[in-house]
Structures are given as C-alpha cells and as structure tokens.
Design a protein around this motif. Structure first.
Motif, PDB file in Angstrom:
ATOM      1  N   ALA A   1      -1.484  -5.253  10.760  1.00 15.67           N
ATOM      2  CA  ALA A   1      -0.735  -6.324  10.096  1.00 15.67           C
ATOM      3  C   ALA A   1      -1.544  -6.787   8.899  1.00 15.67           C
ATOM      4  N   VAL A   2      -0.898  -6.930   7.747  1.00 16.50           N
ATOM      5  CA  VAL A   2      -1.568  -7.376   6.531  1.00 16.50           C
ATOM      6  C   VAL A   2      -0.924  -8.673   6.060  1.00 16.50           C
ATOM      7  N   LEU A   3      -1.721  -9.722   5.946  1.00 14.78           N
ATOM      8  CA  LEU A   3      -1.258 -11.023   5.454  1.00 14.78           C
ATOM      9  C   LEU A   3      -1.604 -11.123   3.976  1.00 14.78           C
ATOM     10  N   ALA A   4      -0.569 -11.177   3.142  1.00 15.31           N
ATOM     11  CA  ALA A   4      -0.780 -11.230   1.700  1.00 15.31           C
ATOM     12  C   ALA A   4      -0.899 -12.665   1.224  1.00 15.31           C
ATOM     13  N   HIS A   5      -1.501 -12.837   0.056  1.00  9.45           N
ATOM     14  CA  HIS A   5      -1.459 -14.112  -0.652  1.00  9.45           C
ATOM     15  C   HIS A   5      -0.005 -14.382  -1.020  1.00  9.45           C
ATOM     16  N   LEU A   6       0.475 -15.605  -0.799  1.00  6.33           N
ATOM     17  CA  LEU A   6       1.906 -15.879  -0.910  1.00  6.33           C
ATOM     18  C   LEU A   6       2.338 -16.450  -2.255  1.00  6.33           C
ATOM     19  N   HIS A   7       1.475 -16.486  -3.232  1.00  2.00           N
ATOM     20  CA  HIS A   7       1.847 -17.058  -4.525  1.00  2.00           C
ATOM     21  C   HIS A   7       2.824 -16.172  -5.286  1.00  2.00           C
ATOM     22  N   HIS A   8       2.678 -14.855  -5.132  1.00  6.46           N
ATOM     23  CA  HIS A   8       3.510 -13.913  -5.891  1.00  6.46           C
ATOM     24  C   HIS A   8       3.951 -12.774  -4.980  1.00  6.46           C
ATOM     25  N   PRO A   9       5.101 -12.163  -5.271  1.00  5.21           N
ATOM     26  CA  PRO A   9       5.485 -10.955  -4.525  1.00  5.21           C
ATOM     27  C   PRO A   9       4.483  -9.829  -4.788  1.00  5.21           C
ATOM     28  N   ILE A  10       4.367  -8.929  -3.835  1.00  2.00           N
ATOM     29  CA  ILE A  10       3.509  -7.768  -3.991  1.00  2.00           C
ATOM     30  C   ILE A  10       4.365  -6.653  -4.581  1.00  2.00           C
ATOM     31  N   ARG A  11       4.403  -6.572  -5.886  1.00  2.93           N
ATOM     32  CA  ARG A  11       5.181  -5.533  -6.573  1.00  2.93           C
ATOM     33  C   ARG A  11       4.671  -5.396  -8.001  1.00  2.93           C
ATOM     34  N   ALA A  12       4.895  -4.223  -8.567  1.00  2.57           N
ATOM     35  CA  ALA A  12       4.496  -3.957  -9.951  1.00  2.57           C
ATOM     36  C   ALA A  12       5.593  -4.435 -10.905  1.00  2.57           C
TER      37      ALA A  12
ATOM     38  N   HIS B   1      -2.104  -1.530  -3.199  1.00  2.00           N
ATOM     39  CA  HIS B   1      -2.785  -0.246  -3.064  1.00  2.00           C
ATOM     40  C   HIS B   1      -3.389  -0.075  -1.674  1.00  2.00           C
ATOM     41  N   LEU B   2      -3.883  -1.162  -1.104  1.00  2.00           N
ATOM     42  CA  LEU B   2      -4.464  -1.091   0.234  1.00  2.00           C
ATOM     43  C   LEU B   2      -3.421  -0.682   1.266  1.00  2.00           C
ATOM     44  N   VAL B   3      -2.271  -1.354   1.266  1.00  2.00           N
ATOM     45  CA  VAL B   3      -1.250  -1.036   2.269  1.00  2.00           C
ATOM     46  C   VAL B   3      -0.646   0.338   2.010  1.00  2.00           C
ATOM     47  N   SER B   4      -0.523   0.728   0.747  1.00  2.00           N
ATOM     48  CA  SER B   4       0.014   2.043   0.420  1.00  2.00           C
ATOM     49  C   SER B   4      -0.910   3.153   0.922  1.00  2.00           C
ATOM     50  N   ASP B   5      -2.204   3.003   0.661  1.00  2.00           N
ATOM     51  CA  ASP B   5      -3.153   4.042   1.054  1.00  2.00           C
ATOM     52  C   ASP B   5      -3.325   4.112   2.567  1.00  2.00           C
TER      53      ASP B   5
ATOM     54  N   SER C   1       8.688  -8.515  -2.358  1.00  2.00           N
ATOM     55  CA  SER C   1       7.612  -7.522  -2.324  1.00  2.00           C
ATOM     56  C   SER C   1       8.210  -6.136  -2.088  1.00  2.00           C
ATOM     57  N   GLU C   2       7.555  -5.123  -2.666  1.00  5.75           N
ATOM     58  CA  GLU C   2       8.082  -3.762  -2.600  1.00  5.75           C
ATOM     59  C   GLU C   2       6.951  -2.777  -2.331  1.00  5.75           C
ATOM     60  N   ALA C   3       7.303  -1.676  -1.666  1.00  3.91           N
ATOM     61  CA  ALA C   3       6.347  -0.592  -1.495  1.00  3.91           C
ATOM     62  C   ALA C   3       6.150   0.117  -2.822  1.00  3.91           C
ATOM     63  N   LEU C   4       4.929   0.607  -3.076  1.00  6.42           N
ATOM     64  CA  LEU C   4       4.665   1.313  -4.320  1.00  6.42           C
ATOM     65  C   LEU C   4       5.484   2.579  -4.442  1.00  6.42           C
ATOM     66  N   SER C   5       5.753   3.224  -3.312  1.00  6.17           N
ATOM     67  CA  SER C   5       6.534   4.457  -3.311  1.00  6.17           C
ATOM     68  C   SER C   5       7.749   4.282  -2.416  1.00  6.17           C
ATOM     69  N   PRO C   6       8.930   4.752  -2.840  1.00  7.49           N
ATOM     70  CA  PRO C   6      10.117   4.655  -1.977  1.00  7.49           C
ATOM     71  C   PRO C   6       9.989   5.486  -0.718  1.00  7.49           C
ATOM     72  N   ARG C   7       9.035   6.407  -0.698  1.00  8.53           N
ATOM     73  CA  ARG C   7       8.829   7.255   0.486  1.00  8.53           C
ATOM     74  C   ARG C   7       7.841   6.642   1.472  1.00  8.53           C
TER      75      ARG C   7
END
Length: 374
Positions: free
Chosen positions: A15-26, A38-42, A58-64
């Motif tokens: 389980a990864v708890l992100a900082h909640l100020h901004h969505p995790i997306r590019a 990058h951490l959760v993707s790798d 928030s979005e995954a870096l890759s759709p796969r």
C-alpha cells in the motif's frame, strides 16, 4: 547506506500513501508526485501488487500497469497557503480526515508493507504495529516532529530519506535513517546524447514559487547574455505576477507547464541549466534530469545541490546571490557534457528501486513468512 540488496524478492502486497496536495499524474506538480508515480510504476512492473491511495485524478504512468488506485480526496479540493490560522487549520482537518480514511482502508486490507510517501503525521500515529516504510522528502515538518517528540518509534517502522543533507536534519528524531537517493530514468533523459545544443541558451524548470529562486535564475542568465527559457507550474501567483512576469522579455520566456518530452528537448538543447533553490532543497530531480541530458548545471549552494552535481555535473555558486549564481553559470558553460551525463548515471531509477525493493522485503519479512495466496 546499510541496506543489504537481495536477489529477486518475493512479490509483496504494497500500500502506498501519497501526498494529497496534488493528483499523481503527468505533468507532475513537483518532485514528490514524480517520485510517487515512478516508485509505484516500477514496483508494479517488478511483479508487486501495489495499491496507491491518492487524490482523485491520479493515473498510472502506463495504461498497461497493474497498479490499483484508491482515491481518498476529491480532485477538486485545492490546497492553499492560507495566512489565516482558522482557514489553515480547517484545511489540515480536511487533509487529515482523508488520510485517516486511507489508513483505515490500509488497516482493513491485506498488505504486507506500507509505504508512506506523504507529509502527513497521520500514518506515523495510526499505523502502529504494521510494517511501514516512511520516506522523508522534506526537512522536518513541525506536525511530524511534535508527534515524534511524544511517542516512541514503532519497532516495525523504518525510515528513509533522499539525501545526506536531509538525513542530518532528521537525525535528532530518527538516528536510524537510511539514505536512498531519488533516481531518474536515464534511458529517457539520456536518450539524446547528440542533441543539437543551441548556443546562447539556458533552461530553468520547476515549481514557480519564492523558495525556488526563479528571479535569481533570470538575473544570472542575463549576466551571461543567455536567453533563458522557464517551464513549470505557477504555484505562487503573487510571486509570479510581482517578480517574474515584469522580467519576461525576448531573453526570458515562460513556456508554461510542459510535458516531459518537451522538457527533455528544452533542457537537452540548452547550453546550461540553472538551479536556484533558496531553501534547503532535500534533493532536486530537475537538476539530475538536466545532467542526464548532458546539460551542465549552475546551482545555488543550498540543500543537496553539492551532493548531486559533485565536481563534474556542474558548478556550485559560492553564495546565494544572483551575482554568485551568474559566476557559476559562466563556469558551467565550459564543462564536458559527457562527464556531466556520466555523473547523472549514478542516480538511476534502477539503483533507487533496487534499494527500496530490498528494504521493503526486509521490513515485510515477518509478514511474508505467513502463507498467503499469490
């Protein structure tokens, strides 16, 4: 670093708890968001089952990617720098409530280990008895240190930070602290080793806010007759309107918040990259990205800048002034771009993820010994 690297750790449920100020997306709002993505993707790509608790949108870096995303606060909730204590406290209550909800879902889930990648005190207080890795991205925030002053550190909690300079700031509370430098994708940022460099150009990227010293970068570039291109999100509109906008001209352009492909082209084609932090910058991903492109860095002597650029990645100013930064720019222009790139290779994402993976396996070991479904 005292981490023992392990061979191919068994898949973990993380389980990864992100900082909640901004969505995790590019494009990412800042270094913490980029690090989390990058951490959760790798970790996912290495076979671990990762669930990210983050702001909606928030979005995954890759759709796969097999990453699961659990939104815990509305994407429309805007975090502001309120000067009024009443409004500031109300905002803290909102964010704390969302993080408590995330922690409740984590405790109810079947996770081997938790990564706390936030700046919230809630995971420190409410994940007692669970295997947790707290990654400390900033100098010590008072809301966390006041908690650490009052309670004993849980024996199942481990702590890591991103640089030696940031570790020194935390050692008063956490003497047992791992150092795992942030890493960048060398394949992406170093993919244009022979990109055409445009003479007379400089680049600056990052959050536009006073502590990033954008105004000093403009002055330092002008002192060397360079055309400066700036990119990044405007996080302090008053600062931008009062100090940056009036300085914009043909030799100082603001290009907006660019996607990474455009940033790579901008940075890689520049003669020099200017890094101008006026606070104790715990790391500096943009500095490394520039070095990976082969672009030498001229930096103010703040935070981890000296750790990153060493003697071959750029030039460090002798003081936190525009004049000193201008002199550093002049020195950086003469540096060997291949040696700059080689310096960045010591901070690859592969090295970072291997260190985290091994540390997570050590933390989760008591849980991993239990039988479970794959």
């Amino acid at each position: 670093m005292s981490i023992q690297l392990l061979d191919a750790p068994d898949p973990l449920r993380i389980a990864v708890l992100a900082h909640l100020h901004h969505p995790i997306r590019a494009p990412f709002a800042g270094g913490m968001e980029a690090h989390t993505a990058h951490l959760v993707s790798d970790l996912s790509s290495r076979g671990h089952r990762v669930t990210l608790f983050a702001k909606a949108g928030s979005e995954a870096l890759s759709p796969r990617a097999t990453l699961r995303i659990h939104p815990v606060i509305s994407g429309t909730f805007e975090v502001r720098g309120y000067p009024d204590d009443h409004l500031k406290n109300a905002q803290h209550r909102k964010l704390d409530g969302a993080m408590k909800s995330a922690v409740e879902h984590v405790r109810a889930g079947d996770f081997d280990v938790v990564i706390n990648n936030s700046l919230s005190p809630i995971p420190h207080a409410h994940l007692q008895g669970m295997a947790v890795l707290h990654i400390l991205h900033t100098p010590p925030p008072p809301r966390i240190t006041s908690l650490l002053d009052k309670q004993k550190t849980d024996e199942r909690h481990r702590f890591a930070t991103v640089s030696a300079v940031n570790a020194r700031a935390w050692r008063r509370w956490l003497p047992q602290l791992e150092i795992i430098p942030n890493g960048i994708n060398m394949e992406f940022w170093g993919s244009q080793p022979h990109a055409e460099v445009v003479a007379g150009t400089a680049a600056w990227t990052g959050r536009i806010t006073p502590e990033k010293g954008t105004h000093l970068a403009i002055a330092a570039a002008r002192a060397n007759n360079l055309r400066l291109a700036m990119a990044g999100p405007i996080q302090d509109r008053e600062y931008f309107d009062e100090l940056i906008a009036p300085s914009l001209a043909e030799d100082a352009r603001y290009l907006g918040h660019l996607p990474q492909e455009e940033l790579r082209q901008l940075i890689g084609s520049s003669e020099v990259f200017i890094s101008s932090p006026l606070w104790e910058e715990p790391f500096g991903l943009t500095t490394l990205e520039a070095m990976a492109c082969g672009t030498p860095v001229a930096a103010l002597p703040a935070g981890a800048m000296a750790e990153l650029i060493g003697t071959t990645g750029g030039a460090l100013a002798t003081a936190r002034t525009a004049a000193a930064l201008g002199h550093a720019v002049a020195r950086a222009l003469a540096m060997d771009r291949q040696k700059v790139r080689e310096r960045a290779a010591g901070f690859s994402r592969e090295l970072m993820i291997e260190a985290y993976e091994s540390l997570l396996a050590q933390i989760a070991a008591p849980l991993a010994l239990r039988g479970r479904e794959s």
